[in-house]
Write an enzyme that holds these catalytic residues in place. Structure first.
Site, PDB file in Angstrom:
ATOM      1  N   LYS A 174      17.684 -15.391  44.640  1.00 50.53           N
ATOM      2  CA  LYS A 174      17.180 -15.812  43.316  1.00 50.53           C
ATOM      3  C   LYS A 174      15.669 -16.040  43.384  1.00 50.53           C
ATOM      4  CE  LYS A 174      19.116 -16.531  39.980  1.00 50.53           C
ATOM      5  NZ  LYS A 174      19.536 -15.654  38.842  1.00 50.53           N
TER       6      LYS A 174
ATOM      7  N   TYR B 211      21.940 -16.981  48.802  1.00 48.80           N
ATOM      8  CA  TYR B 211      21.921 -16.999  47.329  1.00 48.80           C
ATOM      9  C   TYR B 211      20.553 -17.438  46.804  1.00 48.80           C
ATOM     10  CZ  TYR B 211      22.413 -19.011  42.649  1.00 48.80           C
ATOM     11  OH  TYR B 211      22.216 -19.346  41.332  1.00 48.80           O
TER      12      TYR B 211
ATOM     13  N   THR C 108      17.554 -20.741  39.004  1.00 49.89           N
ATOM     14  CA  THR C 108      18.189 -21.961  39.494  1.00 49.89           C
ATOM     15  C   THR C 108      17.182 -22.890  40.165  1.00 49.89           C
ATOM     16  OG1 THR C 108      19.693 -22.729  41.243  1.00 49.89           O
ATOM     17  CG2 THR C 108      18.786 -20.555  41.538  1.00 49.89           C
ATOM     18  N   ASP C 109      17.525 -24.173  40.235  1.00 50.36           N
ATOM     19  CA  ASP C 109      16.678 -25.125  40.973  1.00 50.36           C
ATOM     20  C   ASP C 109      16.779 -24.910  42.482  1.00 50.36           C
ATOM     21  OD1 ASP C 109      19.272 -26.109  41.367  1.00 50.36           O
ATOM     22  OD2 ASP C 109      18.815 -28.160  40.716  1.00 50.36           O
ATOM     23  N   GLU C 110      17.792 -24.137  42.926  1.00 45.84           N
ATOM     24  CA  GLU C 110      18.009 -24.009  44.376  1.00 45.84           C
ATOM     25  C   GLU C 110      16.874 -23.262  45.064  1.00 45.84           C
ATOM     26  OE1 GLU C 110      22.042 -23.189  45.539  1.00 45.84           O
ATOM     27  OE2 GLU C 110      22.823 -23.957  43.641  1.00 45.84           O
TER      28      GLU C 110
HETATM   29  P1  NAD Z   1      28.782 -16.256  37.186  1.00 44.45           P
HETATM   30  O1  NAD Z   1      28.966 -15.823  38.602  1.00 44.45           O
HETATM   31  O2  NAD Z   1      29.838 -17.089  36.526  1.00 44.45           O
HETATM   32  O3  NAD Z   1      28.578 -14.965  36.254  1.00 44.45           O
HETATM   33  C1  NAD Z   1      27.780 -13.899  36.635  1.00 44.45           C
HETATM   34  C2  NAD Z   1      28.087 -12.741  35.681  1.00 44.45           C
HETATM   35  O4  NAD Z   1      27.245 -11.627  36.045  1.00 44.45           O
HETATM   36  C3  NAD Z   1      29.532 -12.255  35.772  1.00 44.45           C
HETATM   37  O5  NAD Z   1      30.029 -12.047  34.460  1.00 44.45           O
HETATM   38  C4  NAD Z   1      29.417 -10.932  36.513  1.00 44.45           C
HETATM   39  O6  NAD Z   1      30.421  -9.994  36.164  1.00 44.45           O
HETATM   40  C5  NAD Z   1      28.038 -10.454  36.108  1.00 44.45           C
HETATM   41  N1  NAD Z   1      27.429  -9.550  37.090  1.00 44.45           N
HETATM   42  C6  NAD Z   1      27.368  -9.729  38.440  1.00 44.45           C
HETATM   43  N2  NAD Z   1      26.752  -8.672  38.997  1.00 44.45           N
HETATM   44  C7  NAD Z   1      26.400  -7.830  37.991  1.00 44.45           C
HETATM   45  C8  NAD Z   1      25.715  -6.589  37.934  1.00 44.45           C
HETATM   46  N3  NAD Z   1      25.270  -6.003  39.047  1.00 44.45           N
HETATM   47  N4  NAD Z   1      25.513  -6.019  36.732  1.00 44.45           N
HETATM   48  C9  NAD Z   1      25.966  -6.605  35.590  1.00 44.45           C
HETATM   49  N5  NAD Z   1      26.625  -7.781  35.585  1.00 44.45           N
HETATM   50  C10 NAD Z   1      26.842  -8.395  36.767  1.00 44.45           C
HETATM   51  O7  NAD Z   1      27.374 -16.986  37.163  1.00 44.45           O
HETATM   52  P2  NAD Z   1      26.880 -18.203  36.254  1.00 44.45           P
HETATM   53  O8  NAD Z   1      27.225 -19.473  36.914  1.00 44.45           O
HETATM   54  O9  NAD Z   1      27.280 -17.960  34.850  1.00 44.45           O
HETATM   55  O10 NAD Z   1      25.295 -18.010  36.400  1.00 44.45           O
HETATM   56  C11 NAD Z   1      24.569 -17.174  35.490  1.00 44.45           C
HETATM   57  C12 NAD Z   1      23.105 -17.190  35.881  1.00 44.45           C
HETATM   58  O11 NAD Z   1      22.608 -18.517  35.855  1.00 44.45           O
HETATM   59  C13 NAD Z   1      22.849 -16.676  37.298  1.00 44.45           C
HETATM   60  O12 NAD Z   1      21.668 -15.917  37.283  1.00 44.45           O
HETATM   61  C14 NAD Z   1      22.665 -17.946  38.122  1.00 44.45           C
HETATM   62  O13 NAD Z   1      21.818 -17.721  39.230  1.00 44.45           O
HETATM   63  C15 NAD Z   1      22.026 -18.866  37.100  1.00 44.45           C
HETATM   64  N6  NAD Z   1      22.260 -20.301  37.290  1.00 44.45           N
HETATM   65  C16 NAD Z   1      23.521 -20.778  37.472  1.00 44.45           C
HETATM   66  C17 NAD Z   1      23.723 -22.148  37.599  1.00 44.45           C
HETATM   67  C18 NAD Z   1      25.123 -22.740  37.753  1.00 44.45           C
HETATM   68  O14 NAD Z   1      25.238 -23.954  37.939  1.00 44.45           O
HETATM   69  N7  NAD Z   1      26.191 -21.957  37.654  1.00 44.45           N
HETATM   70  C19 NAD Z   1      22.639 -23.024  37.564  1.00 44.45           C
HETATM   71  C20 NAD Z   1      21.357 -22.490  37.371  1.00 44.45           C
HETATM   72  C21 NAD Z   1      21.188 -21.124  37.225  1.00 44.45           C
HETATM   73  P1  TYD Z   2      28.844 -25.531  44.156  1.00 45.77           P
HETATM   74  O1  TYD Z   2      29.645 -25.838  42.932  1.00 45.77           O
HETATM   75  O2  TYD Z   2      29.256 -24.393  45.028  1.00 45.77           O
HETATM   76  O3  TYD Z   2      27.324 -25.365  43.675  1.00 45.77           O
HETATM   77  P2  TYD Z   2      25.954 -25.261  44.547  1.00 45.77           P
HETATM   78  O4  TYD Z   2      26.276 -25.039  45.967  1.00 45.77           O
HETATM   79  O5  TYD Z   2      25.315 -24.072  43.916  1.00 45.77           O
HETATM   80  O6  TYD Z   2      25.221 -26.553  44.304  1.00 45.77           O
HETATM   81  O7  TYD Z   2      28.799 -26.826  45.050  1.00 45.77           O
HETATM   82  C1  TYD Z   2      28.297 -28.061  44.546  1.00 45.77           C
HETATM   83  C2  TYD Z   2      28.298 -29.052  45.686  1.00 45.77           C
HETATM   84  O8  TYD Z   2      29.660 -29.321  46.055  1.00 45.77           O
HETATM   85  C3  TYD Z   2      27.629 -28.512  46.940  1.00 45.77           C
HETATM   86  O9  TYD Z   2      26.930 -29.589  47.574  1.00 45.77           O
HETATM   87  C4  TYD Z   2      28.785 -28.055  47.815  1.00 45.77           C
HETATM   88  C5  TYD Z   2      29.907 -29.019  47.422  1.00 45.77           C
HETATM   89  N1  TYD Z   2      31.278 -28.467  47.512  1.00 45.77           N
HETATM   90  C6  TYD Z   2      32.265 -29.165  48.221  1.00 45.77           C
HETATM   91  O10 TYD Z   2      32.015 -30.268  48.776  1.00 45.77           O
HETATM   92  N2  TYD Z   2      33.520 -28.643  48.281  1.00 45.77           N
HETATM   93  C7  TYD Z   2      33.837 -27.445  47.707  1.00 45.77           C
HETATM   94  O11 TYD Z   2      35.011 -26.983  47.843  1.00 45.77           O
HETATM   95  C8  TYD Z   2      32.825 -26.746  46.975  1.00 45.77           C
HETATM   96  C9  TYD Z   2      33.122 -25.430  46.314  1.00 45.77           C
HETATM   97  C10 TYD Z   2      31.556 -27.301  46.902  1.00 45.77           C
END
Ligand code: NAD
Ligand code: TYD
Length: 352
Positions: A163, A159, A133-135
């Protein structure tokens, strides 16, 4: 040839699996623990499809991972599995350390043992692709340039710290052991199958239920947003052509303040599913800010474009419209993920 995907029942992982099998007959072994965030219903269209082999299990289970590698002989691991929600990491960081740090460590060790025993050609072709992630880069000031791959790591939440730790492990396994790794750091994704604890799907499902739309703090925090299938195509591009040991940032060139996102969702719902009670924006409610809330993320995605020719296919306007329409078309999916565990989370986070 086979891919081992971890976390392929989550939001991005399931989109990746579906997208991959739409374009390729290369099978996928999908290892997912099915936590609250994993949902096999996302993959229902693959029922009976021999190219998809689902295994319920934990990436921290070394014996299981060893067995899957020995049986299926994948040419790459694409590692999505993680705890992914910042607010949950604030309430309970332990699970984040266990899966994101320890779990990635176990997976790297299993991959190293498997890769070390491959023949020379298979060894050269093998990839461990770590999805991050960019975070990890921390928070930008308004005037700062967007995150390049060279930006220092300054994670601020449990988080993002977990990561960042996993990114460092992946880097070290390359430098020390020669494991052929790739890392991608992507901005905020949105699209189908996004669990409604994250901003965009939460706003859609709350608005449709006539519930408050909770905006943290002043709503001026900025994120870069990328439609999920663009993330999937970015991962495919890096897996196919990325230079081993490199990291690639993936982003949408699309910075938006949270309040603008919420207003856009409301305006689309006003158009597509107008409410008899008036515009959905009436439900916007400013609530207490997230502790340590990062102010701004932005991605400089020039490296992946320069080296691999990748650019997002969707604009925010096309992607957000598709997303809102998807939630309108899938009320049964939303109803089913809003289980007892989901309701417990909502009351922990948003209280009265
Ligand atoms: P998500 O929470 O929707 O899905 C995570 C999946 O991993 C779930 O299916 C869960 O059951 C599985 N999981 C969790 N713990 C596990 C374990 N110990 N063993 C096996 N499986 C396990 O997450 P997402 O949003 O799909 O993100 C996927 C990846 O992409 C993550 O690594 C996250 O850090 C990264 N990412 C997410 C975003 C975003 O905007 N959602 C952006 C950049 C990177
Ligand atoms: P989120 O979807 O949790 O992603 P991330 O924190 O990983 O960027 O949140 C996106 C942005 O929205 C973040 O600045 C937090 C804000 N947010 C709210 O303002 N209200 C909410 O109920 C949630 C879940 C997030």
């Amino acid at each position: 040839m086979t891919l081992l995907v971890t976390g392929g029942a989550g939001f991005i992982g399931s989109n990746f699996v579906l997208d991959w099998l739409r374009q390729s007959d290369e099978p996928i072994v999908n290892l997912d623990a099915l936590t609250y965030a994993g949902n096999l219903e996302n993959l229902k269209s693959l029922d009976g499809d021999a190219r998809h082999h689902f295994v319920k299990g934990d990436i921290g289970d070394r014996a299981l991972v060893d067995q899957l590698l020995a049986t299926h002989r994948p040419r790459a691991i694409v590692h999505f599995a993680a705890e992914s929600h910042v607010d949950r990491s604030i309430h309970g960081p332990g699970a984040f350390m266990k899966t994101n740090v320890d779990g990635t460590f176990t997976l790297l060790e299993a991959a190293r043992a498997y890769w070390g025993a491959l023949d020379a050609d298979a060894k050269a072709a093998f990839r461990f692709h770590h999805v991050s992630t960019d975070e990890v880069y921390g928070s930008l000031k308004p005037e700062d340039p967007p995150f390049a791959e060279t930006h220092p790591y300054e994670p601020n939440s449990p988080y993002s710290a977990s990561k960042a730790a996993s990114d460092h492990l992946v880097r070290a396994w390359h430098h020390t052991y020669g494991l052929p790794v790739l890392t991608t750091n992507c901005s905020n994704n949105y699209g189908p199958y996004h669990f409604p604890e994250k901003l965009i799907p939460l706003m859609i499902v709350n608005a449709l239920a006539g519930k408050p739309l909770p905006v943290y703090g002043d709503g001026q925090q900025i994120r870069d947003w990328l439609y999920v299938t663009d993330h999937c195509s970015g991962i495919r591009a890096v897996l196919a052509g990325g230079r081993v040991g490199e990291t690639y940032n993936i982003g949408g060139w699309n910075e938006k303040a949270n309040i603008d996102i919420v207003n856009t969702v409301c305006a689309l719902l006003d158009e597509l599913r107008p409410s008899a009670d008036g515009p959905y924006a009436r439900l916007i409610t400013y609530v207490k800010d997230r502790p340590g809330h990062d102010r701004r993320y932005a991605i400089d995605a020039r490296k992946i474009e320069r080296e691999l020719g990748w650019r997002p296919a969707e604009t925010f306007e096309t992607g957000i419209r598709k997303t809102v329409q998807w939630y309108l078309d899938h009320p049964e999916w939303v109803a089913r993920v809003q289980s007892g565990a989901y309701r417990d989370w909502v009351s922990t986070q948003y209280g009265a």
